[in-house]
Write an enzyme that holds these catalytic residues in place. Sequence first.
Site, PDB file in Angstrom:
ATOM      1  N   ALA A   1      75.800  -6.322  69.265  1.00 17.98           N
ATOM      2  CA  ALA A   1      74.480  -6.013  68.681  1.00 17.98           C
ATOM      3  C   ALA A   1      73.928  -4.713  69.260  1.00 17.98           C
ATOM      4  CB  ALA A   1      73.515  -7.170  68.943  1.00 17.98           C
TER       5      ALA A   1
ATOM      6  N   TYR B   1      76.636  -7.666  73.202  1.00 18.55           N
ATOM      7  CA  TYR B   1      77.227  -6.331  73.356  1.00 18.55           C
ATOM      8  C   TYR B   1      77.392  -5.677  71.978  1.00 18.55           C
ATOM      9  CZ  TYR B   1      80.652  -2.740  74.729  1.00 18.55           C
ATOM     10  OH  TYR B   1      81.315  -1.550  74.938  1.00 18.55           O
TER      11      TYR B   1
ATOM     12  N   SER C   1      80.791   1.485  70.259  1.00 23.11           N
ATOM     13  CA  SER C   1      82.029   0.719  70.466  1.00 23.11           C
ATOM     14  C   SER C   1      82.525   0.272  69.104  1.00 23.11           C
ATOM     15  CB  SER C   1      81.742  -0.527  71.322  1.00 23.11           C
ATOM     16  OG  SER C   1      82.801  -1.458  71.198  1.00 23.11           O
TER      17      SER C   1
HETATM   18  P1  NAP Z   1      82.500   1.455  83.367  1.00 26.53           P
HETATM   19  O1  NAP Z   1      83.758   2.002  83.905  1.00 26.53           O
HETATM   20  O2  NAP Z   1      82.097   0.059  83.693  1.00 26.53           O
HETATM   21  O3  NAP Z   1      81.304   2.466  83.756  1.00 26.53           O
HETATM   22  C1  NAP Z   1      80.004   2.185  83.340  1.00 26.53           C
HETATM   23  C2  NAP Z   1      79.088   3.321  83.756  1.00 26.53           C
HETATM   24  O4  NAP Z   1      77.758   2.999  83.316  1.00 26.53           O
HETATM   25  C3  NAP Z   1      79.032   3.503  85.265  1.00 26.53           C
HETATM   26  O5  NAP Z   1      79.028   4.877  85.562  1.00 26.53           O
HETATM   27  C4  NAP Z   1      77.697   2.865  85.640  1.00 26.53           C
HETATM   28  O6  NAP Z   1      77.073   3.487  86.764  1.00 26.53           O
HETATM   29  C5  NAP Z   1      76.861   3.169  84.412  1.00 26.53           C
HETATM   30  N1  NAP Z   1      75.703   2.279  84.319  1.00 26.53           N
HETATM   31  C6  NAP Z   1      75.675   0.944  84.102  1.00 26.53           C
HETATM   32  N2  NAP Z   1      74.401   0.499  84.120  1.00 26.53           N
HETATM   33  C7  NAP Z   1      73.608   1.577  84.359  1.00 26.53           C
HETATM   34  C8  NAP Z   1      72.212   1.769  84.480  1.00 26.53           C
HETATM   35  N3  NAP Z   1      71.342   0.738  84.382  1.00 26.53           N
HETATM   36  N4  NAP Z   1      71.741   3.019  84.723  1.00 26.53           N
HETATM   37  C9  NAP Z   1      72.592   4.066  84.837  1.00 26.53           C
HETATM   38  N5  NAP Z   1      73.929   3.945  84.724  1.00 26.53           N
HETATM   39  C10 NAP Z   1      74.429   2.715  84.489  1.00 26.53           C
HETATM   40  O7  NAP Z   1      82.493   1.499  81.774  1.00 26.53           O
HETATM   41  P2  NAP Z   1      83.269   2.444  80.742  1.00 26.53           P
HETATM   42  O8  NAP Z   1      84.407   1.671  80.204  1.00 26.53           O
HETATM   43  O9  NAP Z   1      83.483   3.788  81.305  1.00 26.53           O
HETATM   44  O10 NAP Z   1      82.170   2.485  79.579  1.00 26.53           O
HETATM   45  C11 NAP Z   1      81.408   3.635  79.272  1.00 26.53           C
HETATM   46  C12 NAP Z   1      80.779   3.437  77.901  1.00 26.53           C
HETATM   47  O11 NAP Z   1      81.816   3.252  76.926  1.00 26.53           O
HETATM   48  C13 NAP Z   1      79.899   2.175  77.812  1.00 26.53           C
HETATM   49  O12 NAP Z   1      78.764   2.441  77.018  1.00 26.53           O
HETATM   50  C14 NAP Z   1      80.807   1.176  77.118  1.00 26.53           C
HETATM   51  O13 NAP Z   1      80.083   0.180  76.440  1.00 26.53           O
HETATM   52  C15 NAP Z   1      81.573   2.077  76.187  1.00 26.53           C
HETATM   53  N6  NAP Z   1      82.843   1.506  75.725  1.00 26.53           N
HETATM   54  C16 NAP Z   1      83.822   1.179  76.615  1.00 26.53           C
HETATM   55  C17 NAP Z   1      85.002   0.607  76.136  1.00 26.53           C
HETATM   56  C18 NAP Z   1      86.138   0.214  77.048  1.00 26.53           C
HETATM   57  O14 NAP Z   1      87.092  -0.433  76.567  1.00 26.53           O
HETATM   58  N7  NAP Z   1      86.127   0.570  78.326  1.00 26.53           N
HETATM   59  C19 NAP Z   1      85.165   0.376  74.767  1.00 26.53           C
HETATM   60  C20 NAP Z   1      84.135   0.715  73.893  1.00 26.53           C
HETATM   61  C21 NAP Z   1      82.983   1.284  74.389  1.00 26.53           C
HETATM   62  P3  NAP Z   1      76.915   2.798  88.214  1.00 26.53           P
HETATM   63  O15 NAP Z   1      78.205   2.123  88.518  1.00 26.53           O
HETATM   64  O16 NAP Z   1      76.592   3.955  89.086  1.00 26.53           O
HETATM   65  O17 NAP Z   1      75.758   1.826  88.101  1.00 26.53           O
END
Ligand code: NAP
Length: 244
Positions: free
Chosen positions: A154, A152, A139
């Site tokens: 960290a 987060y 991120s």
């Molecule tokens: P999201 O829509 O909340 O989706 C999160 C995904 O992670 C879901 O598929 C969830 O699966 C899975 N997950 C969570 N805990 C888990 C676990 N213990 N075991 C297996 N799967 C797990 O989030 P997103 O925005 O797509 O984020 C994806 C990645 O991008 C993350 O690493 C996030 O930190 C990073 N990111 C996002 C943003 C943003 O603005 N959205 C910005 C920077 C970085 P289930 O629902 O099936 O549990």
Amino acid sequence: MEKIALVTGGSRGIGRQICIDLAEEGYKVIINYNKSEESAKEVEKTLKKRGLECEIFKADISKEKEVKKMFDFCLEKYKTINLLVNNAGISFEGLITDMAEEDWDKIVNVNLKSVFLCSKEALKTMISAHKGKIINISSMWGVTGGSCEVAYSATKAGIIGFTKALAKEVGPSGINVNAIAPGVIMTDMMNDFTEEDIRVLKEETPIMQLGSPQDISNAVLFLASEKSNFITGQIIGVNGGFVI
Ligand code: NAP
């Protein structure tokens, strides 16, 4: 050669788009999920309708036993793995002084320990094949630090250190390790943000718009492809200029 990819957190948001795009690129994709079974099944159905091959697999990626089972399943089914996308993650917003120990442990385990566990399993196969790519989703807060997102930030900074060190360690084994540091991407992770928060974030972004899962998936496709073979240990910012 068969192209086999495993994407953690493929049930929703960024991971869902990555699964779809990799499958369209000819990968057989293992779509990992933990809680969102219905959403994972929806991704599976979408791909199978298009004649693309995939499997869904439930595993809490913060738990070693579940991660091992997932990789055993992958190897039994496809015999190899050549792309791992460590995408799954959770967020935590609030003052660090209000954060409980169990919340700290949870976010560190889900966001960072999982990257170690999944990479370790994938590397067993990749090292003997002398080929493979690992792409970690960090991120921009891992680069700059984000107020009220200390834990987060960290974990995401930890992923950056992990990526750089592992790239050095396994480069001689023919494996590329890179990370993507997304900016603000419109997914469920943004559900707690108000319209006003979103407006301010857009204004702070030089290209005046927020990102989509597709923007991140496009970068994953590039890092997964042969076009990026000379790139390793890098952190690619995909953030509309929010961090320059
Ligand atoms: P999201 O829509 O909340 O989706 C999160 C995904 O992670 C879901 O598929 C969830 O699966 C899975 N997950 C969570 N805990 C888990 C676990 N213990 N075991 C297996 N799967 C797990 O989030 P997103 O925005 O797509 O984020 C994806 C990645 O991008 C993350 O690493 C996030 O930190 C990073 N990111 C996002 C943003 C943003 O603005 N959205 C910005 C920077 C970085 P289930 O629902 O099936 O549990």
